[in-house]
Design a protein around this motif. Sequence first.
Motif, PDB file in Angstrom:
ATOM      1  N   PHE A 106       0.934  -1.277   0.049  1.00  0.00           N
ATOM      2  CA  PHE A 106      -0.060   0.201   0.127  1.00  0.00           C
ATOM      3  C   PHE A 106       0.822   1.330  -0.072  1.00  0.00           C
ATOM      4  O   PHE A 106       0.734   2.148  -0.819  1.00  0.00           O
ATOM      5  CB  PHE A 106      -0.906  -0.042   1.406  1.00  0.00           C
ATOM      6  N   GLY A 107       1.875   1.345   0.715  1.00  0.00           N
ATOM      7  CA  GLY A 107       2.720   2.457   1.006  1.00  0.00           C
ATOM      8  C   GLY A 107       3.517   2.558  -0.458  1.00  0.00           C
ATOM      9  O   GLY A 107       3.600   3.522  -0.967  1.00  0.00           O
ATOM     10  N   ASN A 108       3.786   1.463  -1.050  1.00  0.00           N
ATOM     11  CA  ASN A 108       4.821   1.463  -2.372  1.00  0.00           C
ATOM     12  C   ASN A 108       3.792   2.268  -3.586  1.00  0.00           C
ATOM     13  O   ASN A 108       4.129   3.056  -4.103  1.00  0.00           O
ATOM     14  CB  ASN A 108       5.379   0.147  -2.719  1.00  0.00           C
ATOM     15  N   VAL A 109       2.593   1.590  -3.612  1.00  0.00           N
ATOM     16  CA  VAL A 109       1.614   2.042  -4.522  1.00  0.00           C
ATOM     17  C   VAL A 109       1.297   3.719  -4.465  1.00  0.00           C
ATOM     18  O   VAL A 109       1.198   4.564  -5.367  1.00  0.00           O
ATOM     19  CB  VAL A 109       0.486   1.611  -4.517  1.00  0.00           C
ATOM     20  N   THR A 110       1.075   3.930  -2.993  1.00  0.00           N
ATOM     21  CA  THR A 110       0.709   5.632  -2.802  1.00  0.00           C
ATOM     22  C   THR A 110       2.138   6.465  -3.264  1.00  0.00           C
ATOM     23  O   THR A 110       2.044   7.293  -3.727  1.00  0.00           O
ATOM     24  CB  THR A 110       0.575   5.718  -1.211  1.00  0.00           C
ATOM     25  N   LEU A 111       3.134   5.853  -2.817  1.00  0.00           N
ATOM     26  CA  LEU A 111       4.388   6.830  -3.252  1.00  0.00           C
ATOM     27  C   LEU A 111       4.636   6.678  -4.693  1.00  0.00           C
ATOM     28  O   LEU A 111       5.222   7.614  -5.174  1.00  0.00           O
ATOM     29  CB  LEU A 111       5.514   6.294  -2.452  1.00  0.00           C
ATOM     30  N   SER A 112       4.114   5.477  -5.328  1.00  0.00           N
ATOM     31  CA  SER A 112       4.397   5.624  -6.758  1.00  0.00           C
ATOM     32  C   SER A 112       3.509   6.655  -7.336  1.00  0.00           C
ATOM     33  O   SER A 112       4.068   7.380  -8.212  1.00  0.00           O
ATOM     34  CB  SER A 112       3.962   4.290  -7.239  1.00  0.00           C
ATOM     35  N   VAL A 113       2.340   6.872  -7.046  1.00  0.00           N
ATOM     36  CA  VAL A 113       1.496   7.902  -7.470  1.00  0.00           C
ATOM     37  C   VAL A 113       1.987   9.199  -7.054  1.00  0.00           C
ATOM     38  O   VAL A 113       2.050  10.274  -8.032  1.00  0.00           O
ATOM     39  CB  VAL A 113       0.064   7.870  -6.814  1.00  0.00           C
ATOM     40  N   LEU A 114       2.389   9.467  -5.984  1.00  0.00           N
ATOM     41  CA  LEU A 114       3.033  10.751  -5.831  1.00  0.00           C
ATOM     42  C   LEU A 114       4.200  11.132  -6.489  1.00  0.00           C
ATOM     43  O   LEU A 114       4.582  12.433  -7.055  1.00  0.00           O
ATOM     44  CB  LEU A 114       3.318  10.956  -4.172  1.00  0.00           C
ATOM     45  N   THR A 115       5.319  10.187  -6.641  1.00  0.00           N
ATOM     46  CA  THR A 115       6.376  10.314  -7.534  1.00  0.00           C
ATOM     47  C   THR A 115       6.122  10.482  -8.733  1.00  0.00           C
ATOM     48  O   THR A 115       6.753  11.217  -9.618  1.00  0.00           O
ATOM     49  CB  THR A 115       7.292   9.257  -7.206  1.00  0.00           C
ATOM     50  N   LYS A 116       5.107   9.899  -9.506  1.00  0.00           N
ATOM     51  CA  LYS A 116       4.738   9.941 -10.703  1.00  0.00           C
ATOM     52  C   LYS A 116       4.508  11.627 -10.983  1.00  0.00           C
ATOM     53  O   LYS A 116       4.908  11.987 -12.195  1.00  0.00           O
ATOM     54  CB  LYS A 116       3.500   9.203 -11.198  1.00  0.00           C
ATOM     55  N   ILE A 117       3.727  12.021 -10.285  1.00  0.00           N
ATOM     56  CA  ILE A 117       2.995  13.538 -10.243  1.00  0.00           C
ATOM     57  C   ILE A 117       4.365  14.327 -10.267  1.00  0.00           C
ATOM     58  O   ILE A 117       4.607  15.321 -11.054  1.00  0.00           O
ATOM     59  CB  ILE A 117       2.026  13.744  -9.195  1.00  0.00           C
ATOM     60  N   SER A 118       5.164  14.097  -9.073  1.00  0.00           N
ATOM     61  CA  SER A 118       6.344  15.012  -9.013  1.00  0.00           C
ATOM     62  C   SER A 118       7.341  14.998 -10.115  1.00  0.00           C
ATOM     63  O   SER A 118       7.903  16.047 -10.400  1.00  0.00           O
ATOM     64  CB  SER A 118       6.797  14.908  -7.572  1.00  0.00           C
ATOM     65  N   SER A 119       7.526  13.560 -10.431  1.00  0.00           N
ATOM     66  CA  SER A 119       8.930  13.637 -11.219  1.00  0.00           C
ATOM     67  C   SER A 119       8.344  13.848 -12.713  1.00  0.00           C
ATOM     68  O   SER A 119       9.332  14.166 -13.417  1.00  0.00           O
ATOM     69  CB  SER A 119       9.207  12.240 -11.086  1.00  0.00           C
TER      70      SER A 119
END
Length: 346
Positions: A170-183
């Motif tokens: 769950f944490g990895n998927v959440t950070l994936s979404v945030l990093t997609k937007i940021s990066s």
Amino acid sequence: MYRDHTVAVVVPAYNEEGFVGEVIDTVPDFVDRVYAVDDRSTDATWDEIRRHASRETHPADEVAPGGRSVAAGAVEGARTDGSGVETGSDVVPIRHEENRGVGAAITTGYRRSLQDGIDVTAVMAGDGQMDPDQLDRLLDPIVEGRAHYAKGNRLLGREYYEEMSAFRLFGNVTLSVLTKISSGYWEMLDPQNGYTAISREALEAVDLDALYEEYGFSNDLLVALNTRELPIADVAMPAVYGEERSHIEYRTFVPRLSWLLWRRFLNRLGVRYLLRDFHPLVGLYALAAAGVAAAIGAVAAAFGRDESSSATAVSAAVLFVCSATALVLAMVFDRQANEGLVVSDE
């Protein structure tokens, strides 16, 4: 050497006694140099690095907080199997003068790799979570010229992430979404995967001094790479977990990383879409933020006056809908601008 390219592996370690020695021993023989970086561990990690890395007659590098070497010279010894039998790559044991974070340890290895003129530099954590047999798959997209950075991806299929706990997934998927937007790497997954490889050209393009020094380094590096429009590769590989201990404090890690990603996101927009070129998506992101702020302000003002009305509700709803529309359009434009920057190797 791998396919006519020199290769180095950075092994960052903090309190990895019982793990880091095996990591050093199992680095593939085609690797030319191993930079084993102890981030000032409080256990016997440093002794284990020196025992497994090189002959005891060599001095060790100690790196001060600013990244400069404070020892007499570089360390290069033949890697051994722990009993003194030489096995392959030259190893450079490096120890930080004080604990600085995993990102700082990786950056120290990157700097030494640049100094030595290495073509491709990989990272294998000192906790043994990274399968050495997968290293060539990370190197291939770089030596073939398809990407400047490659990372493992444990989220492409159930067979890859089935070893993850539900909380970690769950944490990895959440950070994936945030990093997609940021990066801006919208097709990328699993940004927390620290099994990576990077080209010398990418290391020369990135400001190593500006990168985040703690957990979250990999996320920050992705944003820095996208700011320079460098293609990356997602390489599917299974998760590997054993008896290693995580050093992440999630109560502080998540808020810090979220704030970091927000700041890096704004910097990426400014550099790529204002300074280097102009793109209307910046205006759409700004409209989305302004609309949300105005809607929240209207609702807060109504509650402050202890009154509510259908007009206030309608106004807030309209502002939210307009903001959401502007946000979606901005993301669509951002995705289009970054199309083709992620190569997927399954």
